[in-house]
Design a protein around this motif. Structure first.
Motif, PDB file in Angstrom:
ATOM      1  N   VAL A   1      34.066  15.677   1.213  1.00  0.00           N
ATOM      2  CA  VAL A   1      34.863  14.645   1.882  1.00  0.00           C
ATOM      3  C   VAL A   1      34.629  14.824   3.384  1.00  0.00           C
ATOM      4  O   VAL A   1      34.761  15.938   3.906  1.00  0.00           O
ATOM      5  CB  VAL A   1      36.370  14.789   1.562  1.00  0.00           C
ATOM      6  CG1 VAL A   1      37.170  13.670   2.229  1.00  0.00           C
ATOM      7  CG2 VAL A   1      36.615  14.797   0.062  1.00  0.00           C
ATOM      8  N   CYS A   2      34.266  13.730   4.069  1.00  0.00           N
ATOM      9  CA  CYS A   2      33.923  13.811   5.485  1.00  0.00           C
ATOM     10  C   CYS A   2      34.889  12.996   6.343  1.00  0.00           C
ATOM     11  O   CYS A   2      35.555  12.100   5.831  1.00  0.00           O
ATOM     12  CB  CYS A   2      32.510  13.273   5.704  1.00  0.00           C
ATOM     13  SG  CYS A   2      31.283  13.984   4.595  1.00  0.00           S
ATOM     14  N   ASP A   3      34.927  13.290   7.641  1.00  0.00           N
ATOM     15  CA  ASP A   3      35.748  12.596   8.645  1.00  0.00           C
ATOM     16  C   ASP A   3      37.159  13.187   8.598  1.00  0.00           C
ATOM     17  O   ASP A   3      37.850  13.082   7.587  1.00  0.00           O
ATOM     18  CB  ASP A   3      35.774  11.074   8.389  1.00  0.00           C
ATOM     19  CG  ASP A   3      36.614  10.310   9.400  1.00  0.00           C
ATOM     20  OD1 ASP A   3      36.128   9.302   9.934  1.00  0.00           O
ATOM     21  OD2 ASP A   3      37.778  10.697   9.672  1.00  0.00           O
TER      22      ASP A   3
ATOM     23  N   GLU B   1      46.681  13.185  -0.785  1.00  0.00           N
ATOM     24  CA  GLU B   1      46.674  12.426  -2.039  1.00  0.00           C
ATOM     25  C   GLU B   1      46.203  13.258  -3.228  1.00  0.00           C
ATOM     26  O   GLU B   1      46.757  13.146  -4.325  1.00  0.00           O
ATOM     27  CB  GLU B   1      45.791  11.184  -1.884  1.00  0.00           C
ATOM     28  CG  GLU B   1      46.373  10.197  -0.870  1.00  0.00           C
ATOM     29  CD  GLU B   1      45.494   8.993  -0.596  1.00  0.00           C
ATOM     30  OE1 GLU B   1      44.315   8.994  -1.014  1.00  0.00           O
ATOM     31  OE2 GLU B   1      45.989   8.033   0.035  1.00  0.00           O
TER      32      GLU B   1
ATOM     33  N   ALA C   1      38.846   8.300  -0.578  1.00  0.00           N
ATOM     34  CA  ALA C   1      38.271   8.986   0.589  1.00  0.00           C
ATOM     35  C   ALA C   1      36.879   8.424   0.901  1.00  0.00           C
ATOM     36  O   ALA C   1      36.534   8.209   2.070  1.00  0.00           O
ATOM     37  CB  ALA C   1      38.201  10.488   0.338  1.00  0.00           C
TER      38      ALA C   1
ATOM     39  N   VAL D   1      40.131  11.146   7.314  1.00  0.00           N
ATOM     40  CA  VAL D   1      39.952  10.865   5.885  1.00  0.00           C
ATOM     41  C   VAL D   1      40.267  12.132   5.081  1.00  0.00           C
ATOM     42  O   VAL D   1      40.919  12.069   4.036  1.00  0.00           O
ATOM     43  CB  VAL D   1      38.505  10.378   5.608  1.00  0.00           C
ATOM     44  CG1 VAL D   1      38.243  10.258   4.112  1.00  0.00           C
ATOM     45  CG2 VAL D   1      38.255   9.039   6.295  1.00  0.00           C
TER      46      VAL D   1
ATOM     47  N   TYR E   1      32.876   4.090   9.053  1.00  0.00           N
ATOM     48  CA  TYR E   1      31.464   4.033   9.448  1.00  0.00           C
ATOM     49  C   TYR E   1      31.072   2.617   9.897  1.00  0.00           C
ATOM     50  O   TYR E   1      30.339   2.438  10.877  1.00  0.00           O
ATOM     51  CB  TYR E   1      30.587   4.485   8.271  1.00  0.00           C
ATOM     52  CG  TYR E   1      29.138   4.715   8.625  1.00  0.00           C
ATOM     53  CD1 TYR E   1      28.699   5.954   9.062  1.00  0.00           C
ATOM     54  CD2 TYR E   1      28.195   3.694   8.524  1.00  0.00           C
ATOM     55  CE1 TYR E   1      27.370   6.174   9.396  1.00  0.00           C
ATOM     56  CE2 TYR E   1      26.864   3.901   8.856  1.00  0.00           C
ATOM     57  CZ  TYR E   1      26.459   5.146   9.293  1.00  0.00           C
ATOM     58  OH  TYR E   1      25.136   5.355   9.622  1.00  0.00           O
TER      59      TYR E   1
ATOM     60  N   ARG F   1      37.312   5.011   2.484  1.00  0.00           N
ATOM     61  CA  ARG F   1      37.816   5.146   3.871  1.00  0.00           C
ATOM     62  C   ARG F   1      36.714   5.648   4.808  1.00  0.00           C
ATOM     63  O   ARG F   1      36.623   5.220   5.950  1.00  0.00           O
ATOM     64  CB  ARG F   1      39.002   6.113   3.914  1.00  0.00           C
ATOM     65  CG  ARG F   1      40.273   5.519   3.377  1.00  0.00           C
ATOM     66  CD  ARG F   1      41.473   6.419   3.709  1.00  0.00           C
ATOM     67  NE  ARG F   1      42.685   5.856   3.162  1.00  0.00           N
ATOM     68  CZ  ARG F   1      43.453   6.452   2.257  1.00  0.00           C
ATOM     69  NH1 ARG F   1      43.146   7.661   1.817  1.00  0.00           N
ATOM     70  NH2 ARG F   1      44.549   5.863   1.814  1.00  0.00           N
ATOM     71  N   PHE F   2      35.896   6.585   4.329  1.00  0.00           N
ATOM     72  CA  PHE F   2      34.815   7.111   5.170  1.00  0.00           C
ATOM     73  C   PHE F   2      33.872   5.979   5.564  1.00  0.00           C
ATOM     74  O   PHE F   2      33.534   5.806   6.745  1.00  0.00           O
ATOM     75  CB  PHE F   2      34.036   8.205   4.426  1.00  0.00           C
ATOM     76  CG  PHE F   2      32.811   8.653   5.177  1.00  0.00           C
ATOM     77  CD1 PHE F   2      32.922   9.573   6.209  1.00  0.00           C
ATOM     78  CD2 PHE F   2      31.553   8.125   4.892  1.00  0.00           C
ATOM     79  CE1 PHE F   2      31.799   9.968   6.931  1.00  0.00           C
ATOM     80  CE2 PHE F   2      30.425   8.514   5.610  1.00  0.00           C
ATOM     81  CZ  PHE F   2      30.557   9.444   6.631  1.00  0.00           C
ATOM     82  N   TRP F   3      33.455   5.168   4.596  1.00  0.00           N
ATOM     83  CA  TRP F   3      32.486   4.115   4.895  1.00  0.00           C
ATOM     84  C   TRP F   3      33.110   2.976   5.684  1.00  0.00           C
ATOM     85  O   TRP F   3      32.428   2.324   6.487  1.00  0.00           O
ATOM     86  CB  TRP F   3      31.798   3.629   3.609  1.00  0.00           C
ATOM     87  CG  TRP F   3      30.833   4.650   3.112  1.00  0.00           C
ATOM     88  CD1 TRP F   3      30.941   5.408   1.991  1.00  0.00           C
ATOM     89  CD2 TRP F   3      29.618   5.070   3.751  1.00  0.00           C
ATOM     90  NE1 TRP F   3      29.872   6.273   1.878  1.00  0.00           N
ATOM     91  CE2 TRP F   3      29.051   6.090   2.952  1.00  0.00           C
ATOM     92  CE3 TRP F   3      28.959   4.693   4.918  1.00  0.00           C
ATOM     93  CZ2 TRP F   3      27.851   6.727   3.285  1.00  0.00           C
ATOM     94  CZ3 TRP F   3      27.772   5.333   5.251  1.00  0.00           C
ATOM     95  CH2 TRP F   3      27.230   6.324   4.436  1.00  0.00           C
TER      96      TRP F   3
ATOM     97  N   GLU G   1      26.389  11.395   8.787  1.00  0.00           N
ATOM     98  CA  GLU G   1      26.778  11.757  10.159  1.00  0.00           C
ATOM     99  C   GLU G   1      26.423  13.190  10.529  1.00  0.00           C
ATOM    100  O   GLU G   1      26.419  13.522  11.713  1.00  0.00           O
ATOM    101  CB  GLU G   1      28.284  11.516  10.337  1.00  0.00           C
ATOM    102  CG  GLU G   1      28.661  10.053  10.051  1.00  0.00           C
ATOM    103  CD  GLU G   1      29.975   9.636  10.651  1.00  0.00           C
ATOM    104  OE1 GLU G   1      30.939  10.406  10.543  1.00  0.00           O
ATOM    105  OE2 GLU G   1      30.024   8.534  11.238  1.00  0.00           O
TER     106      GLU G   1
ATOM    107  N   TYR H   1      43.000  12.637   2.225  1.00  0.00           N
ATOM    108  CA  TYR H   1      42.529  13.081   0.904  1.00  0.00           C
ATOM    109  C   TYR H   1      43.348  14.280   0.425  1.00  0.00           C
ATOM    110  O   TYR H   1      43.791  14.313  -0.724  1.00  0.00           O
ATOM    111  CB  TYR H   1      41.043  13.461   0.965  1.00  0.00           C
ATOM    112  CG  TYR H   1      40.557  14.057  -0.328  1.00  0.00           C
ATOM    113  CD1 TYR H   1      40.345  13.252  -1.446  1.00  0.00           C
ATOM    114  CD2 TYR H   1      40.367  15.433  -0.454  1.00  0.00           C
ATOM    115  CE1 TYR H   1      39.942  13.803  -2.651  1.00  0.00           C
ATOM    116  CE2 TYR H   1      39.955  15.990  -1.658  1.00  0.00           C
ATOM    117  CZ  TYR H   1      39.753  15.170  -2.752  1.00  0.00           C
ATOM    118  OH  TYR H   1      39.357  15.712  -3.960  1.00  0.00           O
TER     119      TYR H   1
END
Lengths: 236, 236
Positions: free
Chosen positions: B67-69, B79, A97, B72, A105, A100-102, B54, B76
């Protein structure tokens, strides 16, 4: 899936950071592929049919089936060829995660503002793009420290998903310095990213697929000249 | 990971389609969570610390780790809680790539232009946003037929990653009809998506977390009134 019978074709343009990203993923997974250079002013029928929704490169065609969107392609390569070498994405759901976030970004904040700075319609737009780029790079610099945990790559001891995602920018960091006298990642403000650019660019798997900086610089100069020329001189 | 000891906290705002998406993923995976409503005009310290890059919602905090976005977050949840019910993403790498491509399309082409149509600075910008939205919806309509293969959901017989991603728009399809007299997915131009909206919205797991249409309509009217009022009347 990793057998010799796989046919991999990549539709792209050599200077696109998104296309470089897909090539890097293929290279780090040890996969050979047919490199098909597209003319975006005259897109091939294969590109139009393979990505009808967006008509954009890169498109990876694996045994006749198209996969579109560079970050989707990288994850696809990692999953479809899980038997080939080390995985790009970490195994742990939380680390996946974070990567994937970065990666998102990089596209939404770094690349997006870099393009704004380079292609903005007014000087004001360009200045705003540059300002936002610098904020995003500062944030990425801090993220590198978090993700890498003191190791050489975002993926730790070896190149991972986020390295490959950002890897599409490595040639442009050098090209930007040659074109504008400004490094996106510099030793003073973003020493970790600046060192990462050198380390990543020196890897054999990266060198195997990244274009020469001079070629990208020539291409950018040609595009700038085209944009500055009167419309009648633009040809097709 | 799916044990009763997991603490799940979602920082969000009730009307955000991105937040609804995260809630839908939690609900379809049978996970209970603490629903923390943020005031975006006065963001909590927890939000600022959990998403320093962000400072946006949604943020899912799982046993203290953020966990952000929204996309994502959905992956997450799938998984990290793979033992909870059916997976959201398909098992096949190619089908996963197709679902990920269209999920990105929902954000980059549909939601992006919907927001442009609603919030554009000029009438011209709004009209362009609406035009692009309609093109994107037409493309999504065709994609639904491809992905669902005649089944009721994008994920086939059951709700999958793309259903949950688009699911954040279901309440807004109804709210848009009430507010503007226009349905994003209508029976004439996008009958498959229009039928999908009804089918998805009728599921217990969706009803359990989606806000009432009336509440979203009230919220949108309040925001419109605030935007139209002189700055001095805006309060904080």
């Amino acid at each position: 899936m990793a057998g010799g019978g796989d046919e991999l074709k990549l539709l792209g343009t050599f200077a696109s950071p998104f296309v470089m990203r897909a090539k890097l993923a293929l290279s780090f997974k040890g996969l050979s592929f047919e490199d098909v250079e597209e003319d975006l002013a005259n897109k091939s029928q294969l590109l139009l049919e393979s990505n009808p929704a967006e008509k954009k490169v890169p498109v990876l065609i694996h045994n006749g089936k198209p996969v579109c969107d560079s970050r989707v392609i990288v994850q696809y390569i990692d999953e479809a060829f899980s038997g080939n070498g080390a995985p790009l994405l970490p195994a742990d759901p939380y680390e996946r995660a974070v990567a994937r976030f970065w990666a998102a970004y990089v596209d939404d904040k770094v690349l997006c503002h870099v393009l704004e700075a380079a292609r903005g319609k007014t000087e004001e737009e360009k200045a705003e793009g540059l300002k936002q780029t610098l904020v995003a790079v500062e944030t990425m610099e801090a993220a590198f420290k978090t993700c890498s945990k003191g190791k050489p790559f975002f993926g730790g001891d070896r190149v991972g998903y986020l390295d490959v995602t950002l890897g599409g920018l490595v040639v442009w960091v050098h090209a930007g310095a040659a074109l504008y006298g400004m490094r996106l990642f510099d030793d003073a403000k973003s020493p970790f990213l600046a060192a990462w650019v050198e380390r990543f660019g020196a890897l054999d798997a990266a060198k195997a697929v990244l274009p020469a900086v001079e070629r990208v610089v020539e291409f950018a100069k040609m595009r700038q000249a085209q944009a500055a020329a009167p419309a009648t001189a633009g040809g097709n």
